[in-house]
Write an enzyme that holds these catalytic residues in place. Sequence first.
Site, mmCIF file in Angstrom:
data_model
loop_
_atom_site.group_PDB
_atom_site.id
_atom_site.type_symbol
_atom_site.label_atom_id
_atom_site.label_comp_id
_atom_site.label_asym_id
_atom_site.label_seq_id
_atom_site.Cartn_x
_atom_site.Cartn_y
_atom_site.Cartn_z
ATOM 1 N N CYS A 1 18.711 -19.238 73.391
ATOM 2 C CA CYS A 1 18.801 -19.606 74.802
ATOM 3 C C CYS A 1 18.492 -21.100 74.987
ATOM 4 O O CYS A 1 19.298 -21.939 74.622
ATOM 5 C CB CYS A 1 17.900 -18.711 75.639
ATOM 6 S SG CYS A 1 18.261 -18.765 77.412
ATOM 7 N N HIS B 1 18.715 -13.058 73.907
ATOM 8 C CA HIS B 1 17.381 -13.153 73.315
ATOM 9 C C HIS B 1 17.100 -12.028 72.318
ATOM 10 O O HIS B 1 16.570 -10.972 72.686
ATOM 11 C CB HIS B 1 16.329 -13.087 74.423
ATOM 12 C CG HIS B 1 16.233 -14.312 75.251
ATOM 13 N ND1 HIS B 1 15.248 -15.263 75.072
ATOM 14 C CD2 HIS B 1 17.002 -14.765 76.270
ATOM 15 C CE1 HIS B 1 15.405 -16.242 75.950
ATOM 16 N NE2 HIS B 1 16.465 -15.967 76.688
ATOM 17 N N GLU C 1 14.721 -11.828 70.251
ATOM 18 C CA GLU C 1 13.278 -11.578 70.126
ATOM 19 C C GLU C 1 12.778 -10.553 71.135
ATOM 20 O O GLU C 1 11.671 -10.017 70.984
ATOM 21 C CB GLU C 1 12.489 -12.893 70.265
ATOM 22 C CG GLU C 1 12.297 -13.399 71.674
ATOM 23 C CD GLU C 1 13.498 -14.142 72.242
ATOM 24 O OE1 GLU C 1 13.330 -14.839 73.256
ATOM 25 O OE2 GLU C 1 14.608 -14.014 71.685
#
Length: 225
Positions: free
Chosen positions: A87, A197, A199
Amino acid sequence: MRVGVVQFPGSCDEVDALLAAERAVGAGNAELLWHRDRDLKGVDAVVVPGGFSYGDYLRAGAIAALSPAMESVAAFARDGGPVLGICNGFQVLCEAGLLPGTMLMNVGRRFVFRQVELDVVAADTAWTRATRRGQLLSIPAKHQTGRWYAPDETVERLVADDQVVFRYAAGDNYNGSSDGIAGVCNAARNVVGLMPHPEHAVDPLTGSADGLLLFRSPLEAAGVA
């Protein structure tokens, strides 16, 4: 393998990136790297995380791209070190010239947070070795300036050179990115950036663990998985 996560003023996803990396490489094998420090502490891979570095002043990622740590990250990448930009980190890598293209405001000109499906286009990069071509990954995305753009001739070259790593699946290109591109890599295939994302998708309890495949990929690329 040890993973470093760069932290800028305004980062907000560095802890999740750190924890995701630890899930992949083991507890204690990931650490934060301060943006003013040129020392990468001997890490084997670097993650440039999401957030709003320097409050997105001037242009998203533009100020962070000039930080001392990014000078070292650029040298690390030139030497073949695996670097992942997520991002805002993708924005930083584009601003630093480590990845092609630029980021424009979403077509709706609003911040959007939604789960998207990503189509794996290139499964042979340092960050996609644990995936397979054509695999769909369920990953959350959250951004306002996430519309990846490049001139048509650049897009054609990237497609021809297999540097498009991810595309939004049919119906999921809500930000209007050129050719539906959600992530790209450099010519050496060790630097990858994507807007969604991974994560935030490392545990089934959050809806998907597909993002963990990206964090495991450097292990496979290094032959230690």
